[in-house]
Design a protein around this motif. Structure first.
Motif, PDB file in Angstrom:
ATOM      1  N   VAL A  81       0.842  -1.201   0.000  1.00 59.54           N
ATOM      2  CA  VAL A  81       0.000   0.000   0.000  1.00 59.54           C
ATOM      3  C   VAL A  81       0.871   1.243   0.000  1.00 59.54           C
ATOM      4  CG1 VAL A  81      -1.600   1.370   1.392  1.00 59.54           C
ATOM      5  CG2 VAL A  81      -2.039  -1.061   1.036  1.00 59.54           C
ATOM      6  N   TYR A  82       1.916   1.256   0.834  1.00 58.52           N
ATOM      7  CA  TYR A  82       2.818   2.411   0.887  1.00 58.52           C
ATOM      8  C   TYR A  82       3.555   2.591  -0.447  1.00 58.52           C
ATOM      9  CZ  TYR A  82       2.222   3.029   5.938  1.00 58.52           C
ATOM     10  OH  TYR A  82       1.705   3.279   7.186  1.00 58.52           O
ATOM     11  N   GLU A  83       4.001   1.488  -1.035  1.00 58.96           N
ATOM     12  CA  GLU A  83       4.697   1.585  -2.331  1.00 58.96           C
ATOM     13  C   GLU A  83       3.786   2.166  -3.401  1.00 58.96           C
ATOM     14  OE1 GLU A  83       7.736  -2.227  -1.788  1.00 58.96           O
ATOM     15  OE2 GLU A  83       6.389  -2.120  -3.497  1.00 58.96           O
ATOM     16  N   ASN A  84       2.558   1.649  -3.465  1.00 55.37           N
ATOM     17  CA  ASN A  84       1.611   2.168  -4.446  1.00 55.37           C
ATOM     18  C   ASN A  84       1.267   3.618  -4.169  1.00 55.37           C
ATOM     19  OD1 ASN A  84       1.566  -0.292  -5.688  1.00 55.37           O
ATOM     20  ND2 ASN A  84      -0.467  -0.882  -5.001  1.00 55.37           N
ATOM     21  N   ALA A  85       1.238   3.982  -2.883  1.00 53.43           N
ATOM     22  CA  ALA A  85       0.940   5.371  -2.524  1.00 53.43           C
ATOM     23  C   ALA A  85       2.038   6.306  -3.017  1.00 53.43           C
ATOM     24  CB  ALA A  85       0.772   5.499  -1.008  1.00 53.43           C
ATOM     25  N   VAL A  86       3.297   5.853  -2.913  1.00 51.41           N
ATOM     26  CA  VAL A  86       4.425   6.670  -3.403  1.00 51.41           C
ATOM     27  C   VAL A  86       4.277   6.928  -4.900  1.00 51.41           C
ATOM     28  CG1 VAL A  86       6.915   6.698  -3.815  1.00 51.41           C
ATOM     29  CG2 VAL A  86       6.032   5.936  -1.615  1.00 51.41           C
ATOM     30  N   LEU A 103     -10.874  17.453  -9.852  1.00 47.19           N
ATOM     31  CA  LEU A 103     -11.429  16.307 -10.574  1.00 47.19           C
ATOM     32  C   LEU A 103     -10.331  15.324 -10.962  1.00 47.19           C
ATOM     33  CD1 LEU A 103     -13.866  14.964 -11.938  1.00 47.19           C
ATOM     34  CD2 LEU A 103     -13.365  16.323 -13.980  1.00 47.19           C
ATOM     35  N   THR A 104      -9.210  15.857 -11.444  1.00 48.52           N
ATOM     36  CA  THR A 104      -8.093  14.986 -11.844  1.00 48.52           C
ATOM     37  C   THR A 104      -7.514  14.245 -10.644  1.00 48.52           C
ATOM     38  OG1 THR A 104      -7.535  16.551 -13.610  1.00 48.52           O
ATOM     39  CG2 THR A 104      -5.863  14.929 -13.011  1.00 48.52           C
ATOM     40  N   ALA A 105      -7.240  14.993  -9.574  1.00 47.30           N
ATOM     41  CA  ALA A 105      -6.682  14.363  -8.370  1.00 47.30           C
ATOM     42  C   ALA A 105      -7.658  13.341  -7.796  1.00 47.30           C
ATOM     43  CB  ALA A 105      -6.356  15.430  -7.325  1.00 47.30           C
ATOM     44  N   GLY A 106      -8.944  13.686  -7.756  1.00 45.82           N
ATOM     45  CA  GLY A 106      -9.945  12.776  -7.200  1.00 45.82           C
ATOM     46  C   GLY A 106     -10.123  11.523  -8.034  1.00 45.82           C
ATOM     47  N   ALA A 107     -10.165  11.690  -9.366  1.00 43.19           N
ATOM     48  CA  ALA A 107     -10.377  10.536 -10.246  1.00 43.19           C
ATOM     49  C   ALA A 107      -9.225   9.542 -10.136  1.00 43.19           C
ATOM     50  CB  ALA A 107     -10.534  11.013 -11.688  1.00 43.19           C
ATOM     51  N   PHE A 108      -8.006  10.046 -10.127  1.00 38.79           N
ATOM     52  CA  PHE A 108      -6.861   9.140 -10.064  1.00 38.79           C
ATOM     53  C   PHE A 108      -6.604   8.632  -8.647  1.00 38.79           C
ATOM     54  CE2 PHE A 108      -6.234  10.737 -14.283  1.00 38.79           C
ATOM     55  CZ  PHE A 108      -5.662   9.661 -14.948  1.00 38.79           C
ATOM     56  N   PHE A 109      -7.070   9.371  -7.640  1.00 38.92           N
ATOM     57  CA  PHE A 109      -7.002   8.841  -6.272  1.00 38.92           C
ATOM     58  C   PHE A 109      -7.890   7.601  -6.159  1.00 38.92           C
ATOM     59  CE2 PHE A 109      -9.044   8.576  -2.084  1.00 38.92           C
ATOM     60  CZ  PHE A 109      -7.934   8.361  -1.283  1.00 38.92           C
ATOM     61  N   VAL A 110      -9.102   7.695  -6.694  1.00 34.19           N
ATOM     62  CA  VAL A 110     -10.021   6.546  -6.674  1.00 34.19           C
ATOM     63  C   VAL A 110      -9.434   5.402  -7.489  1.00 34.19           C
ATOM     64  CG1 VAL A 110     -12.303   5.723  -7.393  1.00 34.19           C
ATOM     65  CG2 VAL A 110     -12.064   7.974  -6.306  1.00 34.19           C
ATOM     66  N   LEU A 111      -8.854   5.741  -8.636  1.00 34.88           N
ATOM     67  CA  LEU A 111      -8.284   4.721  -9.507  1.00 34.88           C
ATOM     68  C   LEU A 111      -7.127   3.987  -8.835  1.00 34.88           C
ATOM     69  CD1 LEU A 111      -8.508   3.617 -12.408  1.00 34.88           C
ATOM     70  CD2 LEU A 111      -6.806   5.319 -13.081  1.00 34.88           C
ATOM     71  N   PHE A 112      -6.175   4.745  -8.302  1.00 37.07           N
ATOM     72  CA  PHE A 112      -5.031   4.129  -7.623  1.00 37.07           C
ATOM     73  C   PHE A 112      -5.473   3.358  -6.373  1.00 37.07           C
ATOM     74  CE2 PHE A 112      -2.291   7.193  -9.968  1.00 37.07           C
ATOM     75  CZ  PHE A 112      -1.343   6.300 -10.428  1.00 37.07           C
ATOM     76  N   SER A 113      -6.471   3.878  -5.671  1.00 36.28           N
ATOM     77  CA  SER A 113      -6.964   3.196  -4.466  1.00 36.28           C
ATOM     78  C   SER A 113      -7.571   1.842  -4.811  1.00 36.28           C
ATOM     79  CB  SER A 113      -8.008   4.067  -3.758  1.00 36.28           C
ATOM     80  OG  SER A 113      -7.443   5.273  -3.308  1.00 36.28           O
ATOM     81  N   ALA A 114      -8.316   1.800  -5.909  1.00 37.25           N
ATOM     82  CA  ALA A 114      -8.932   0.537  -6.330  1.00 37.25           C
ATOM     83  C   ALA A 114      -7.865  -0.492  -6.704  1.00 37.25           C
ATOM     84  CB  ALA A 114      -9.869   0.783  -7.508  1.00 37.25           C
TER      85      ALA A 114
END
Length: 448
Positions: A107-112, A157-168
């Protein structure tokens, strides 16, 4: 050492493997932001520029395409990353890490990666948005250029969309960790490779499917368009998948069984390595060939329509759609190249050990270079050529459907694509060769 610092060091230590994935993600974020910035621009949102309405729908569709494609690309990349890191995760487990701690580390690696690529992508999008606006204004025939702006809505919108994408993607990756036993993780890279197997029944089916799809494409007419489009798409996909999972293995087996070919130069090693490369990466080769076909078909179609348009209004619309599709086409191109780059550099330790063994038994550096270039060229150009074949058939069918004679213009797009692919191939092959051939380039780095 904390989990956060360990995750950060892991990303830095494996940067060569992460680089292509990172750059593709940055490019996706940047394009998404530029589309969103145009749609959220105060002058566009207020309706001050009626001409902007011509491209609004295309921009919105483009954003959905980017998100869907990015999700599938990241899903594939995440699965491949996890598969290549089984031994490393097994060692962490052996040293006392629990499954929950392994998940936390990932999770931390993907967060980076997520934070760096999102911030970099938005910054890149802001940097080039002015040029993007100027180009759109010129295509729309606007007297005044679109003023530079950084709409907070577009950033959010960009930050939110890719936050959801990376989180999934992160959640999916974390859930997959822990389902494999430690012993299997540790032995993942030591398992002997199985014999190359193909189905004699499925080999001819690949040719039958593609022949049938091409025949239906040439039979397209306005009257049967709705009826034939779906069957053509399905048979092309099935045929292409079977080409890489069955027919190519059969062809390599035929070549290996011919002594005059097998024992010529380095063919014995090349054919053996290509067989396993195709078997292990058939899905990747299939995806790259489909992406190549989509890039070339869409780009060629807009290029042809620009010539075939009966009036200036239609030509303008074709030019606008070509401009919007250009960025998505570039995204597809970079992502398809990234998949090949990723495959080469994630299997680098294993390949390096094999090449060192070949060097010890007497192979020269020139022979090793020949093996590397042949294998890399196969991975780059075979799916590319499959995509070109599909695209040419599609363009010929469109030419007949529209009763025009602009099919030859698609070769301009194909030429540009091949030039870009060749540039990507040269850069990747050179970097890979420095790492794989003993004595080439910089010293080898340690890998886990």
């Amino acid at each position: 050492m904390t989990f956060r610092s360990l995750a950060f060091n892991n990303v830095l230590g494996k940067w060569r493997s992460y680089a292509a994935f990172f750059l593709s993600s940055v490019f996706s974020v940047a394009i998404f932001y530029m589309y969103a910035a145009f749609l959220a621009h105060p002058d566009v949102a207020s309706g001050e520029w009626p001409a902007a309405a011509k491209v609004r729908q295309g921009m919105e569709i483009g954003e959905y395409v980017i998100i869907l494609f990015s999700f599938l690309f990241m899903l594939y990349s995440g699965s491949a990353f996890l598969r290549t890191r089984q031994k490393e995760l097994g060692l962490f487990s052996l040293f006392g890490m629990t499954r929950s701690q392994l998940r936390r580390l990932l999770v931390y690696e993907n967060a980076v990666i997520a934070v760096l690529s999102t911030i970099s992508g938005i910054f890149l999008g802001i940097l080039f948005s002015k040029l993007f606006f100027m180009s759109l204004a010129a295509l729309l025939g606007m007297a005044d250029s679109i003023a530079f702006a950084v709409p907070p809505l577009a950033v959010g919108l960009t930050a939110g969309a890719f936050f959801v994408l990376f989180s999934a993607i992160t959640a999916w990756t974390a859930l997959r960790v822990g389902k494999t036993e430690i012993v299997d993780m540790l032995q993942a890279s030591r398992r002997p490779r199985d014999e190359l197997v193909y189905s004699p029944r499925l080999v001819p089916l690949a040719i039958v499917c593609l022949s049938l799809a091409y025949a239906m494409a040439f039979a397209l007419r306005p009257a049967n368009l709705d009826f034939l489009v779906l069957p053509i798409l399905l048979t092309v996909l099935l045929g292409t998948y079977l080409v890489f999972t069955q027919w190519t293995l059969w062809l390599l087996n035929v070549l290996q069984n011919r002594p005059n070919i097998r024992y010529r130069g380095t063919n014995l090693i090349v054919l053996a390595r290509l067989g396993y490369a195709v078997r292990d990466n058939a899905r990747m080769l299939f995806i790259v060939s489909v992406l190549s076909a989509v890039i070339l078909t869409v780009s060629s179609a807009f290029y042809m329509l620009g010539y075939a348009a009966p009036d200036d209004a239609f030509k303008e619309r074709a030019a606008l759609m070509r401009f919007i599709g250009l960025f998505i086409g570039l995204l597809f191109f970079i992502a398809s190249g990234s998949m090949i780059y990723f495959r080469l550099f994630t299997e680098l330790p294993e390949d390096r050990a094999q090449f060192r063994a070949l060097r010890r038994i007497g192979m020269t550096k020139n022979e090793l270079r020949k093996i590397v270039v042949t294998e890399t060229a196969f991975l780059f150009y075979v799916p590319c050529l499959a995509g070109i074949a599909h695209s040419l058939v599609a363009m010929k069918a469109l030419d007949r459907l529209l009763q025009t004679s602009y099919w030859a213009h698609s070769f301009v797009v194909i030429g540009i694509y091949l030039a870009l692919q060749t540039l990507y191939f040269i850069v990747t092959c050179r970097n890979y060769m420095k790492k794989i051939v003993p004595g080439e380039g910089e010293p080898h780095e340690n890998t886990v």
